[in-house]
Design an enzyme around this catalytic site. Structure first.
Site, PDB file in Angstrom:
ATOM      1  N   VAL A   1      -2.908  20.327 -39.492  1.00 50.59           N
ATOM      2  CA  VAL A   1      -3.955  20.100 -38.504  1.00 50.59           C
ATOM      3  C   VAL A   1      -3.749  18.758 -37.805  1.00 50.59           C
ATOM      4  O   VAL A   1      -3.846  18.648 -36.576  1.00 50.59           O
ATOM      5  CB  VAL A   1      -5.352  20.174 -39.156  1.00 50.59           C
ATOM      6  CG1 VAL A   1      -6.431  19.833 -38.142  1.00 50.59           C
ATOM      7  CG2 VAL A   1      -5.593  21.561 -39.735  1.00 50.59           C
ATOM      8  N   CYS A   2      -3.444  17.726 -38.582  1.00 50.23           N
ATOM      9  CA  CYS A   2      -3.212  16.394 -38.013  1.00 50.23           C
ATOM     10  C   CYS A   2      -2.062  16.410 -37.014  1.00 50.23           C
ATOM     11  O   CYS A   2      -2.109  15.740 -35.981  1.00 50.23           O
ATOM     12  CB  CYS A   2      -2.883  15.391 -39.114  1.00 50.23           C
ATOM     13  SG  CYS A   2      -4.165  15.178 -40.347  1.00 50.23           S
ATOM     14  N   THR A   3      -1.024  17.152 -37.332  1.00 50.06           N
ATOM     15  CA  THR A   3       0.137  17.217 -36.452  1.00 50.06           C
ATOM     16  C   THR A   3      -0.262  17.741 -35.077  1.00 50.06           C
ATOM     17  O   THR A   3       0.153  17.192 -34.045  1.00 50.06           O
ATOM     18  CB  THR A   3       1.221  18.120 -37.083  1.00 50.06           C
ATOM     19  OG1 THR A   3       1.598  17.563 -38.349  1.00 50.06           O
ATOM     20  CG2 THR A   3       2.444  18.220 -36.202  1.00 50.06           C
TER      21      THR A   3
ATOM     22  N   LEU B   1      -2.507  14.940 -33.192  1.00 52.13           N
ATOM     23  CA  LEU B   1      -1.774  13.799 -32.645  1.00 52.13           C
ATOM     24  C   LEU B   1      -0.976  14.195 -31.409  1.00 52.13           C
ATOM     25  O   LEU B   1      -0.882  13.426 -30.442  1.00 52.13           O
ATOM     26  CB  LEU B   1      -0.864  13.205 -33.716  1.00 52.13           C
ATOM     27  CG  LEU B   1      -1.614  12.436 -34.817  1.00 52.13           C
ATOM     28  CD1 LEU B   1      -0.706  12.189 -36.010  1.00 52.13           C
ATOM     29  CD2 LEU B   1      -2.149  11.116 -34.289  1.00 52.13           C
TER      30      LEU B   1
END
Length: 214
Positions: A44-46, A49
């Site tokens: 999810v973070c990928t 960002l």
């Protein structure tokens, strides 16, 4: 520590992918968005960002500086950034704090022990040029953020700081706004010569882009 609206955003010095960040100095006279990530190399973070990087022209248009945070060291951030560029098509173009000592996470209350004592929640702080916190959002680690909504709130804050209006539900740039109750009808007629619609004495709608009648 619980960060409340209107408080001065805590200052800090921390390492990042763009070197040492002295937060208030780095912000200067810009608006700022600080957003945290549970950890590196997570799916999810990928995606998040990559999206923040893609929105660089929108941040610049609004005089907003964005800065991310993850509780991993800089060398891990640099390896992760290659994955982000490869999978999302956008290279990191903003600093990512290396909060491996948890200094900033503790300062901003980003670790919620009852959720997970080892990772940060997905938090967002919008900070104005006076260094005051104007919005806080907290998401669970599993839910990706909607950065279109964060942009929308920045637009609302910047507009309502400049004029005596507030923005209604689902407002977006160009939509009608609400005249704040502290403005009398007489003052409203002077401020908004294009005219306004009174639905209730406390609910007056005006189209800012509309030309004055007559």
């Amino acid at each position: 520590m619980s960060i409340q609206l209107g408080q001065i955003a805590p200052d800090f010095v921390q390492n990042s992918t763009e070197g040492e960040i002295r937060f208030h100095e780095w912000l200067g006279n810009s608006w700022g968005i600080l957003f945290s990530h549970p950890r590196n190399f997570t799916p999810v973070c990928t995606t998040e960002l990559g999206e923040v990087a893609r929105l660089a022209p929108e941040w610049e248009k609004r005089n907003v500086k964005v800065i991310g945070l993850s509780v991993d060291p800089v060398d891990a951030h640099e390896k992760w950034s290659a994955d982000i560029e490869e999978t999302q098509g956008h290279k990191l173009n903003f600093p990512l704090l290396a909060d491996d000592d948890r200094k900033v996470s503790e300062l901003y209350g980003l670790i919620h022990p009852d959720a997970d004592p080892n990772i940060t929640v997905r938090a967002v702080f919008i900070i104005d040029p006076n260094k005051k916190v104007r919005l806080t959002l907290t998401y669970p680690p599993s839910a990706g953020r909607n950065f279109a909504e964060i942009l929308r709130v920045v637009d609302s804050l910047q507009l309502t700081d400049a004029q005596k209006v507030s923005t209604p539900v689902n407002w977006k740039q160009g939509d009608p706004v609400i005249i704040v109750p502290s403005v009398s009808d007489e003052e409203a007629k002077e401020r908004f010569p294009q005219g306004f619609k009174t639905l209730k004495p406390y609910l007056r709608i005006v189209e800012l882009d509309k030309q004055p009648a007559g």
